[in-house]
Design a protein around this motif. Structure first.
Motif, mmCIF file in Angstrom:
data_model
loop_
_atom_site.group_PDB
_atom_site.id
_atom_site.type_symbol
_atom_site.label_atom_id
_atom_site.label_comp_id
_atom_site.label_asym_id
_atom_site.label_seq_id
_atom_site.Cartn_x
_atom_site.Cartn_y
_atom_site.Cartn_z
ATOM 1 N N GLY A 156 0.810 -1.214 0.000
ATOM 2 C CA GLY A 156 0.000 0.000 0.000
ATOM 3 C C GLY A 156 0.842 1.261 0.000
ATOM 4 N N LEU A 157 1.867 1.287 0.841
ATOM 5 C CA LEU A 157 2.742 2.460 0.909
ATOM 6 C C LEU A 157 3.472 2.695 -0.413
ATOM 7 C CD1 LEU A 157 4.311 1.920 4.456
ATOM 8 C CD2 LEU A 157 2.602 3.633 3.829
ATOM 9 N N ALA A 158 3.864 1.603 -1.055
ATOM 10 C CA ALA A 158 4.655 1.719 -2.283
ATOM 11 C C ALA A 158 3.874 2.321 -3.443
ATOM 12 C CB ALA A 158 5.201 0.338 -2.685
ATOM 13 N N ARG A 159 2.579 2.445 -3.288
ATOM 14 C CA ARG A 159 1.756 3.022 -4.347
ATOM 15 C C ARG A 159 1.735 4.552 -4.311
ATOM 16 N NH1 ARG A 159 -2.135 -0.885 -6.301
ATOM 17 N NH2 ARG A 159 -3.750 0.707 -6.493
ATOM 18 N N ILE A 239 -3.725 0.920 8.636
ATOM 19 C CA ILE A 239 -2.375 1.069 9.190
ATOM 20 C C ILE A 239 -1.494 1.863 8.223
ATOM 21 C CG2 ILE A 239 -0.291 -0.155 9.927
ATOM 22 C CD1 ILE A 239 -2.154 -2.478 10.756
ATOM 23 N N ALA A 240 -1.535 1.499 6.943
ATOM 24 C CA ALA A 240 -0.713 2.193 5.943
ATOM 25 C C ALA A 240 -1.071 3.675 5.886
ATOM 26 C CB ALA A 240 -0.886 1.548 4.574
ATOM 27 N N VAL A 244 1.447 6.810 6.914
ATOM 28 C CA VAL A 244 1.867 7.829 5.953
ATOM 29 C C VAL A 244 1.270 9.181 6.315
ATOM 30 C CG1 VAL A 244 0.022 7.638 4.216
ATOM 31 C CG2 VAL A 244 2.361 8.107 3.489
ATOM 32 N N GLY A 245 0.111 9.169 6.983
ATOM 33 C CA GLY A 245 -0.476 10.417 7.440
ATOM 34 C C GLY A 245 0.377 11.105 8.487
ATOM 35 N N ALA A 246 1.161 10.307 9.252
ATOM 36 C CA ALA A 246 2.069 10.900 10.234
ATOM 37 C C ALA A 246 3.228 11.614 9.558
ATOM 38 C CB ALA A 246 2.600 9.809 11.162
#
Length: 517
Positions: A156-159, A239-240, A244-246
């Motif tokens: 998810g993050l890698a997108r 979680i992802a 990333v929101g942080a």
């Protein structure tokens, strides 16, 4: 990292099966190296013929003369390079004993100047590594589930285009280790590190996560999530997005939608693919056969599960190239790849595996790169897309682009088990351009990354032959035949649709090294 035995001017890498003299490999074959390793490990002690035969020919009944020939080869190398023929004593009718310089165990890679990896530079954009989460379920058999959650978070993050995300194949090298987050940040070249734990029990899943600024050690974000097992995909997305929101509190709607992607309809099919993944990634025929049993069950449950088809394509590709070039495996690889493309337009991993199979087994390079470029559009941090793409480019004779893609892939995943494929792409590309020293260095790196794969020694044998180091080239060729007894370079090069100029270059070198056409 493989253990090395250091004695006199020699370093014996037990993992790669290579004896080095300084930074240079010696021409000893696998069996001779196995004999020497056992003798050196038992310095000063008599080692029986039976123990030596079992070390070099496990489970085989052989004549003592075979042992004598290999011991003679060891003595010849020791004598020629260090005057050490007397380092191995013969005890008639009993065995042999090593009485040479004292040996020390060294965990460092041999030939450091050849194999050393530069420390990645911190990129000019946000970057993150997600470490394996601890399994707190009290059941080691649930490790695969905790790993699957992390894998999906990474996906998810890698997108997210503005975020550099290290691939799971590199972050999972830290599994089971106590880590210093600052050191992890330096080794992987990232600003942030995400770690956590998973507890699965009674139909519920509890995940805790915390993100740390690796440059300062400060905690940036921490949270606990409690959900039903049936909500696992929503949990992974949450979680992802929280993590990333942080980093960037003002996430745009489009970025949130990219993280929340399509998932399989069947949780049972998802679970089967998780269980199969490590065997798929091994690239070993015996293990991918086990993986296929699980993947076929997953496809029965969810015929449109793109990642299951992509993994099945990789399994059949492995069986095609490494288990006899059977047309049935090639056809199955292509069939599953097409299904992965059909159903996986939103799945970078499925498109990557499919593109690789279409390119390597279907010989359709244009279609392959349509799939690979689609994967990168979805997931710009997909290391495996670059690494597998570099292999296709290498065999296609696109040398400079192959090297560029391999380097991009290894930046995104510095410790990836697939780095051997990236180094293979570099080795064949340097060979094609006549840069034989660089080809040799890349081939050595490939051997160390995966000493169980025959293609790594094919590249090494060719590079050494081009350098005129024929004894060493022939030793590498012997290793090819030990790992792949039916190897014929003409058939293998045709199977991957090798570029004609590269095929000529490799063929000439492999013929000189003693491999059959």
């Amino acid at each position: 990292m493989a253990t090395s035995l250091v004695f006199g001017p020699f370093r014996l890498d037990t993992g790669a099966g290579i004896l080095f003299h300084g930074a240079e490999p010696t021409p000893l074959g696998q069996r001779a190296v196995a004999l020497l390793a056992l003798l050196v490990e038992r310095t000063g002690k008599l080692v029986s013929k039976e123990a030596l035969i079992e070390a070099a020919w496990p489970g085989q009944a052989i004549e003592d003369s075979n042992l004598t020939v290999q011991i003679a080869a060891v003595r010849r190398v020791l004598e020629n390079l260090a005057g050490g023929a007397c380092w191995i004593e013969t005890r008639p009718r009993h065995g042999y004993r090593y009485v040479g310089p004292a040996a020390a165990v060294d965990g460092l890679d041999p030939a450091a100047e050849v194999l050393a990896k530069p420390t990645p530079i911190l990129p000019g954009k946000a970057s993150i590594a997600v470490l394996p989460f601890s399994n707190l379920s009290g059941d080691p058999d649930q490790d695969y589930f905790a790993d699957g959650i992390v894998d999906d978070i990474i996906t998810g993050l890698a997108r997210i285009n503005w975020l550099l995300v290290i691939a799971r194949n590199s972050t999972f090298t830290y599994k089971g280790r106590a880590v210093d987050v600052k050191q992890v940040g330096r080794e992987l070249g990232v600003r942030y590190v995400l770690e956590g734990s998973v507890r699965r029990a009674g139909g519920r899943v509890r995940v805790t996560g915390q993100m740390i600024d690796a440059s300062t050690g400060a905690h940036v974000w921490a949270e606990r999530f409690d959900r039903s097992s049936g909500d696992i995909f929503a949990l992974q997305d949450e979680i992802a997005l929280s993590a990333v929101g942080a980093i960037a509190p003002s996430l745009r709607r489009a970025e949130i939608d990219r993280v929340k992607r399509n998932r399989p309809d069947s949780l049972d099919a998802y679970d089967l693919v998780l269980r199969a993944q490590s065997d798929v990634d091994s690239g070993m025929p015996e293990r991918v056969m086990k993986a296929l049993v699980l993947l076929e069950r997953a496809i029965e449950l969810d015929p449109a599960y793109a990642l299951a088809h992509g993994n099945a394509a990789m399994c059949h590709h492995c069986l095609f190239l490494r288990a006899g070039l059977q047309e049935a495996n090639r056809a199955a690889s292509i069939r599953h790849a097409r299904s992965a493309i059909l159903h996986g337009q939103d799945d970078a991993s499925a498109l990557t595996f499919a593109g690789f199979s279409i390119g390597m087994d279907g010989h359709d390079r244009k279609a392959a790169f349509t799939a690979l470029e689609a994967a990168l559009a979805i997931s710009p941090s997909s290391a495996l897309t670059y690494i597998l793409g570099s292999v296709i480019l290498g065999w296609s004779g696109e040398a400079e682009r192959a090297i560029e893609w391999s380097e991009r892939g290894m930046r995104l995943s510095p410790f990836d088990p697939w780095t051997f494929a990236a180094f293979d792409a570099q080795a064949m590309s340097h060979l094609l351009r006549g840069r034989y020293d660089e080809a040799c260095r890349a081939a050595y790196r490939s051997v160390h990354a995966n000493p169980a794969h025959s293609i790594t020694y094919v590249q090494l044998a060719a590079a050494l032959a081009k350098l005129g180091r024929l004894e060493e080239a022939r030793a590498a060729a012997v290793r090819v035949r030990e790992l792949h007894p039916t190897f014929r370079y003409g058939r293998q090069l045709a199977a991957v649709n090798c570029d004609p100029a590269l095929a000529q270059c490799l063929g000439d070198a492999l013929h000189v090294a003693g491999l059959p056409e």
